[in-house]
Design a protein around this motif. Structure first.
Motif, PDB file in Angstrom:
ATOM      1  N   GLU A  25       0.945  -1.147   0.057  1.00  0.00           N
ATOM      2  CA  GLU A  25       0.000   0.082  -0.127  1.00  0.00           C
ATOM      3  C   GLU A  25       0.834   1.261  -0.012  1.00  0.00           C
ATOM      4  OE1 GLU A  25      -0.187  -2.433   2.266  1.00  0.00           O
ATOM      5  OE2 GLU A  25      -2.042  -3.072   2.283  1.00  0.00           O
ATOM      6  N   LYS A  26       1.834   1.149   0.900  1.00  0.00           N
ATOM      7  CA  LYS A  26       2.872   2.461   1.046  1.00  0.00           C
ATOM      8  C   LYS A  26       4.328   2.018   1.134  1.00  0.00           C
ATOM      9  CE  LYS A  26       2.979   6.871   1.176  1.00  0.00           C
ATOM     10  NZ  LYS A  26       2.484   7.503   2.788  1.00  0.00           N
ATOM     11  N   MET A  29       6.226   2.569   4.310  1.00  0.00           N
ATOM     12  CA  MET A  29       6.051   1.898   5.476  1.00  0.00           C
ATOM     13  C   MET A  29       6.549   0.563   5.515  1.00  0.00           C
ATOM     14  SD  MET A  29       4.053   3.583   7.571  1.00  0.00           S
ATOM     15  CE  MET A  29       2.956   2.550   8.313  1.00  0.00           C
ATOM     16  N   TYR A  30       6.475  -0.248   4.234  1.00  0.00           N
ATOM     17  CA  TYR A  30       7.031  -1.563   4.242  1.00  0.00           C
ATOM     18  C   TYR A  30       8.636  -1.666   4.268  1.00  0.00           C
ATOM     19  CZ  TYR A  30       2.622  -4.075   3.014  1.00  0.00           C
ATOM     20  OH  TYR A  30       1.451  -4.180   2.918  1.00  0.00           O
ATOM     21  N   ARG A  32      10.404   0.739   6.013  1.00  0.00           N
ATOM     22  CA  ARG A  32      10.733   0.971   7.436  1.00  0.00           C
ATOM     23  C   ARG A  32      10.531  -0.449   8.342  1.00  0.00           C
ATOM     24  NH1 ARG A  32       6.834   5.271   9.810  1.00  0.00           N
ATOM     25  NH2 ARG A  32       7.333   6.185   8.025  1.00  0.00           N
ATOM     26  N   VAL A 128      -5.476  -2.231   5.216  1.00  0.00           N
ATOM     27  CA  VAL A 128      -4.265  -2.828   5.228  1.00  0.00           C
ATOM     28  C   VAL A 128      -4.312  -4.545   4.848  1.00  0.00           C
ATOM     29  CG1 VAL A 128      -1.981  -3.283   6.368  1.00  0.00           C
ATOM     30  CG2 VAL A 128      -3.337  -1.479   6.946  1.00  0.00           C
ATOM     31  N   ASN A 129      -3.441  -4.676   3.752  1.00  0.00           N
ATOM     32  CA  ASN A 129      -3.292  -6.184   3.679  1.00  0.00           C
ATOM     33  C   ASN A 129      -2.217  -6.689   4.594  1.00  0.00           C
ATOM     34  OD1 ASN A 129      -2.553  -8.745   2.687  1.00  0.00           O
ATOM     35  ND2 ASN A 129      -2.249  -8.049   0.739  1.00  0.00           N
ATOM     36  N   TYR A 133       1.711  -6.958   4.994  1.00  0.00           N
ATOM     37  CA  TYR A 133       2.498  -5.996   5.833  1.00  0.00           C
ATOM     38  C   TYR A 133       3.118  -6.832   7.108  1.00  0.00           C
ATOM     39  CZ  TYR A 133       3.246  -2.132   9.034  1.00  0.00           C
ATOM     40  OH  TYR A 133       3.986  -1.083   9.782  1.00  0.00           O
TER      41      TYR A 133
ATOM     42  N   ARG B  74     -11.013  -3.511   0.033  1.00  0.00           N
ATOM     43  CA  ARG B  74      -9.922  -2.449   0.793  1.00  0.00           C
ATOM     44  C   ARG B  74     -10.477  -1.191   0.336  1.00  0.00           C
ATOM     45  NH1 ARG B  74      -5.695  -6.170  -0.635  1.00  0.00           N
ATOM     46  NH2 ARG B  74      -5.535  -7.541   1.142  1.00  0.00           N
ATOM     47  N   PHE B 101      -0.926   5.962  12.104  1.00  0.00           N
ATOM     48  CA  PHE B 101      -0.794   4.819  11.412  1.00  0.00           C
ATOM     49  C   PHE B 101      -1.591   4.814   9.940  1.00  0.00           C
ATOM     50  CE2 PHE B 101      -1.486   0.424  10.194  1.00  0.00           C
ATOM     51  CZ  PHE B 101      -0.087  -0.205  10.189  1.00  0.00           C
ATOM     52  N   ASP B 104      -0.099   7.496   7.707  1.00  0.00           N
ATOM     53  CA  ASP B 104       1.074   6.988   7.069  1.00  0.00           C
ATOM     54  C   ASP B 104       0.896   5.892   5.792  1.00  0.00           C
ATOM     55  OD1 ASP B 104       2.588   8.603   8.816  1.00  0.00           O
ATOM     56  OD2 ASP B 104       3.042   6.898  10.149  1.00  0.00           O
ATOM     57  N   MET B 105       0.042   4.833   6.223  1.00  0.00           N
ATOM     58  CA  MET B 105      -0.198   3.851   5.197  1.00  0.00           C
ATOM     59  C   MET B 105      -1.146   4.181   4.097  1.00  0.00           C
ATOM     60  SD  MET B 105       0.525   0.679   5.054  1.00  0.00           S
ATOM     61  CE  MET B 105       0.794  -0.415   6.177  1.00  0.00           C
ATOM     62  N   PHE B 106      -1.788   5.414   4.052  1.00  0.00           N
ATOM     63  CA  PHE B 106      -2.859   5.547   3.030  1.00  0.00           C
ATOM     64  C   PHE B 106      -2.779   6.693   2.344  1.00  0.00           C
ATOM     65  CE2 PHE B 106      -4.984   1.923   5.286  1.00  0.00           C
ATOM     66  CZ  PHE B 106      -4.734   0.855   4.459  1.00  0.00           C
TER      67      PHE B 106
END
Lengths: 249, 253
Positions: A25-26, A29-30, A32, A128-129, A133, B74, B101, B104-106
């Protein structure tokens, strides 16, 4: 029933990996999370891997010198045997068996705890998947870091063999070095890295599977953690045999 | 609006939900009430897709949720916020990191924008200044409020609350109820609350369904609770002799 059970878990394991392999997704983030895992698995395991490696090398040297006692085999063979035993078998297999205990149980407990505290549900609902993740960063981190640990372990093991044989008077420094330089086949190093990569994949994915599908309470979490270690160890040993057959034939 | 159509759910041989057909309205606090084991949590988990029904449909507006592929699910979930019974805050993250969170993610917001959004959510739940605390360092009521802040940080269209008052004292429960009601009105969102807190029923129950043994035994709103002669409802709401006397005095009996 037993076969059905195995097929059920294998199917669920494959499906989990299928879901885990997807576009993040991002990416940041992955990234980090992967860096955090690399630190936890790599730096966090360096001491135990080093400690075990030095004794593996030392014990191999002492026992081989005992077996050579009174034979016509040249003493420098100790260095040669320590090097090859370590590189081909002991460093990748021992290191990964130990990491299955340390890292594997940690992964299963971490993910299992998140499942029980509804953290995974919370992430799912955010969109979130969670399979991706929570699993992919650990697998990638392990695939990068564990082969490095194995290489470091092999190096320390050879030093361990040296310390157990040269200062104790079993053989001269020059003999040990000569042994290390004799009959070197670079493919053995390739074999070590192939084993390390396969074993790291097994220990992380099996542990993630155990944690991700945990149900119930603290007893089940403990069982998942134990299963992560036991199944990882069994599969590592099976894979070790298969790789030995394939890579040396 | 969310609609369910003829939802059945079984676990092995046990049928937990038996044909639930109902609607949850936008801009209202929709309550699912019932005794323990009535199927409330199962219904809530079905609504957000954490469980699959044995048969039946869940509609988000014009979209049949269980006909969607994973990517579309999703996308719907990006419009959903949920407050969990135990808050489900990530222990290893601070309050700010928890709320940030989803951002940050989306989102591609800058750190400054995210910080501003987090602060505004914390202010909305009256918790300014706890950004750097860890969940274990704040009270249960504060954890619930952080959970609400995290649930609303992406400005959802749907808010789900699983027993928001469990483990809280009556005063704090009222604060949480009022907060949920206010947010529902302000943002005009569809809020579904799973509760067995009687105060919540009487204070914020704008659309209530009572589940009994997997079926809807009663539906209405808070104004109808006192006067309803539905025995299952009365048994559930006014379970103790004290509450029964209170009801009788309220009705002037």
């Amino acid at each position: 029933m037993f076969l059905k059970n195995i097929l059920y878990h294998f199917g669920r394991y494959v499906m989990m990996l299928g879901t885990a392999i997807s576009r993040p997704e991002k990416v940041s983030m992955y990234y980090r999370e992967t860096m955090r895992q690399m630190n936890d698995i790599g730096i966090g395991s360096l001491f135990i891997v080093g400690l075990i490696a030095i004794f593996i090398g030392a014990v191999t040297a002492v026992q081989f010198s005992y077996q050579l006692d009174g034979t016509l085999v040249p003493v420098y063979y100790i260095g040669y045997v320590v090097r090859d035993m370590t590189i081909i078998e002991l460093a990748p297999t021992f290191t990964c068996l130990v990491l299955a205990g340390k890292v594997g149980s940690n992964i299963a407990s971490e993910i299992g705890g998140m499942r029980q505290k509804e953290h995974i549900d919370a992430m799912e609902i955010m969109g979130v998947n969670t399979a991706a993740y929570l699993i992919m960063p650990k697998v990638i981190a392990a695939l990068v870091v564990i082969p490095m640990l194995v290489a470091v372990g092999a190096f320390i093991s050879i030093i361990g063999g040296y310390l157990a044989s040269v200062p104790t008077g079993v053989m001269a420094d020059a003999d040990y070095i000569k042994g290390l330089r004799s009959f070197f086949d670079p493919f053995n190093v390739t074999m070590m890295f192939i084993k390390a990569v396969v074993f790291s994949f097994i220990l992380t994915t099996v542990s993630c599977y155990q944690g991700y599908h945990v149900r119930g309470g603290s007893i089940e979490l403990g069982q998942a953690s134990t299963n992560a270690v036991v199944f990882s160890d069994i599969l590592i040993l099976v894979a070790d045999y298969l790789l030995a057959v394939i890579l040396t034939s | 609006m969310i609609r369910t159509k003829d939802i059945f759910k079984s676990f092995d041989e046990k049928e937990v939900l038996k044909g639930i057909t109902t609607e949850f309205y936008q801009g209202k606090t929709n309550l699912i009430i019932g005794r323990s084991g009535a199927g409330k949590t199962v219904l809530l988990k079905l609504l957000v897709g954490l469980l699959q029904p044995t048969s039946g449909e869940v509609w988000y507006g014009d979209t049949n949720f269980f006909n969607l592929n994973k990517k579309e699910v999703r996308a719907i979930r990006m419009q959903v916020g949920m407050l969990f019974q135990a808050s489900a805050l990530f222990d290893s993250m601070t309050v700010e990191e928890n709320i940030r969170f989803p951002l940050d993610m989306f989102t591609n917001m800058t750190y400054k924008e995210k910080r501003k959004q987090v602060d505004s959510c914390l202010e909305r739940v009256s918790l300014s200044g706890v950004n750097d605390s860890f969940p274990s360092e704040i009270s249960g009521g504060m954890q619930k409020r952080v959970g609400i802040a995290r649930a609303i940080v992406l400005n959802p269209r749907y808010l789900f609350c699983d027993e928001p008052n469990s483990g809280l004292d009556p005063k704090t429960s009222i604060v949480i109820d009022e907060l949920i009601l206010d947010i529902t009105k302000e943002k005009n969102i569809t809020t579904v609350i799973n509760t067995h807190d009687m105060n919540s029923v009487m204070e914020i129950g704008e659309n209530i369904i009572l589940l009994y043994q997997g079926e809807i035994a009663w539906r209405g709103h808070r104004g109808e609770v006192l006067e309803s002669d539905n025995e299952t409802l009365q048994d559930f709401i006014f379970a103790s002799p004290f509450l029964q006397r209170l009801r009788e005095s309220a009705l002037g009996k």
